[in-house]
Design an enzyme around this catalytic site. Structure first.
Site: not given
Length: 479
Positions: A310, A282, A279, A363
């Protein structure tokens, strides 16, 4: 010869390469922090981050004072304020630790040239990443776009020095330059004061970050692999805001976890620790992506998503923001975010999938809301993560992977501890109905004191229908 030490997203005294360089240079050191909203532009810190910054700066100033030093605060464009303070103290050297946001990278390049033109040496260092973005590339010299080979390459070349301790004394100049008062910056809310939950949840500053790291290293990190996906348990580290503000560094985290694991098990990276270190990788991957693709917060990394259809749905967006979607696990996450400035990572994926795929809302709307409400709002992590869920980013989840908020809740919050904490109006429902209250019989709802549409909203969208709509939109965009 005086050295100007420019603090930025490295608000700590231990394992701080710029501070170490200033000490090695000898002579007085003038610590400086500049609130530069002008250069940051749209990506100036959001509300929750500004609250954290206020308290972190206050802690840093106290830590410096204990060592005979003083934190100078200035506000405005960095080049202007650096030039002014350097002139006031006669500094011939300026040191800082690097940032990797696009606006910071371009500005820092100009700063070094400008300072050099004035006869001032400028040096920058890496305090925030395990390895620099330009150091981890594939065989063709190109940046990685898939995490697994990136992780292998990152780890293969990793050679971490032992983190340095905070100095006991920092030499001060004979006369300090003028600075602004932290309270005059208005970083903390007053009317209304929405930060009560932040104060109850967090202790900003280097000591707060170190305490949280110490608490997580050892048995908590060993159990991370199993506990990290259960938002009703304290199974994650909650180190993200401390890492974002540089109150601790990734080298310190790596060293602490592997040392504690070895003491506990005789193994540097048992499975739980290995998962957590991935992580951290990441986080590293996100910063590398942003460095090599500076438009990441604004544009989809995959070009076919540029024409995605969208939907403008202001009511749906507001229901999502307020935690009133009618899906308990989604609403719990959004309420946790508003109350504490943080959200469990598994739930972040669920709420992001709901906004993007159930509501078909861009998003970037979610990214912007997180930017303002997260205490760990990090441009690289935020944009890369939202694009990952959307399917438009690097190593992205396939767009056809649409999280079902009911089954996600049942799987990762099986006893309902998380939902009951953040959606208390549903607390009396039995576990089997908690994540889908609309499936309960009227008598079951009445017994639990729940009135759908009154005490708790009915679902604002049918997930099965929304999923088909999302897949059709994806097919249209690809076509």
């Amino acid at each position: 010869m005086t050295t100007l030490l420019w603090f930025r997203s490295d608000l700590r005294l231990s394992d701080n390469p710029a501070l170490a360089a200033a000490l090695a240079h000898g002579g007085p050191i003038v610590p400086l922090f500049i609130l530069d909203d002008e250069d940051a532009g749209r990506w100036r810190a959001g509300g929750a981050s500004r609250w954290w910054l206020h308290h972190s700066l206050r802690t840093l100033a106290a830590d410096l004072a204990k060592r005979g030093s003083h934190l100078i605060l200035r506000r405005g464009p960095a080049e202007r304020e650096l030039d002014r303070v350097a002139g006031e103290v006669g500094a011939r050297k300026v040191v800082w630790n690097r940032r990797y946001e696009p606006w910071a990278v371009s500005r820092d390049e100009g700063l070094k040239a400008a300072l050099k033109g004035r006869g001032i040496t400028a040096r920058s260092f890496n305090a925030g990443l395990l390895r620099e973005p330009w150091e981890v590339v594939n065989g063709k010299g190109e940046p990685y776009r898939v995490f697994t080979p990136f992780w292998r390459a990152l780890r293969a070349g990793l050679d971490l020095p032992a983190p340095s301790e905070a100095p006991r004394h920092i030499p001060a100049p004979q006369v300090w330059p003028a600075g602004e008062a932290l309270g005059d910056w208005g970083l903390t809310p007053s009317r209304p004061d929405w930060a009560g939950g932040l104060r109850e949840t967090w202790t900003p500053g280097e000591s707060g970050g170190q305490e949280r790291l110490d608490a997580f290293a050892g048995r908590a990190s060993l159990a991370y692999g199993e506990a990290r996906n259960l938002p009703g348990r304290e199974g994650t580290s909650r180190l993200s805001p401390h890492l974002h503000f540089g109150e601790i560094g990734p080298r310190q985290v790596w060293r602490a976890l592997t040392a504690a694991a070895f003491a506990e098990t005789g193994d540097l990276t048992p499975s739980g620790v290995e998962v957590f270190l991935s992580e951290i990788a990441w986080r590293e991957f996100s910063h590398h992506l942003l460095f090599h693709a500076p438009a990441l917060p604004e544009q989809p990394l995959r070009p076919e998503f540029a024409a995605f259809p969208w939907i403008q749905d202001s009511k749906g967006l507001e229901a999502w923001r307020r935690g009133l979607t009618g899906y308990p696990i989604v609403d719990a996450g959004m309420r946790q975010l508003w109350a504490t400035g943080w959200m469990h990572n598994r739930v972040r994926m669920i709420v992001a999938s709901f906004l993007i795929k159930d509501l078909l809302i861009d998003w970037r709307e979610g990214q912007d809301w997180f930017w303002d409400t997260l205490v760990d709002a990090d441009l690289a992590n935020n944009s890369a993560s939202w694009q990952w869920v959307a399917g438009s980013g690097a190593d992205a989840a396939p767009y056809f992977r649409v999280f079902n908020p009911v089954t996600q809740g049942q799987k990762f919050d099986p006893d309902g501890a998380y939902v009951r904490r953040w959606v208390p109006e549903l607390a009396a429902l039995p576990d089997k109905l908690l994540h889908a209250p609309w499936t309960a019989r009227p008598l079951e709802l009445a017994d639990a004191g729940v009135r759908l549409g009154v005490t708790y909203p009915a679902p604002i969208v049918d997930h099965a229908i929304a999923r088909e709509r999302a897949l059709a939109a994806y097919a249209l965009a690809r076509a």
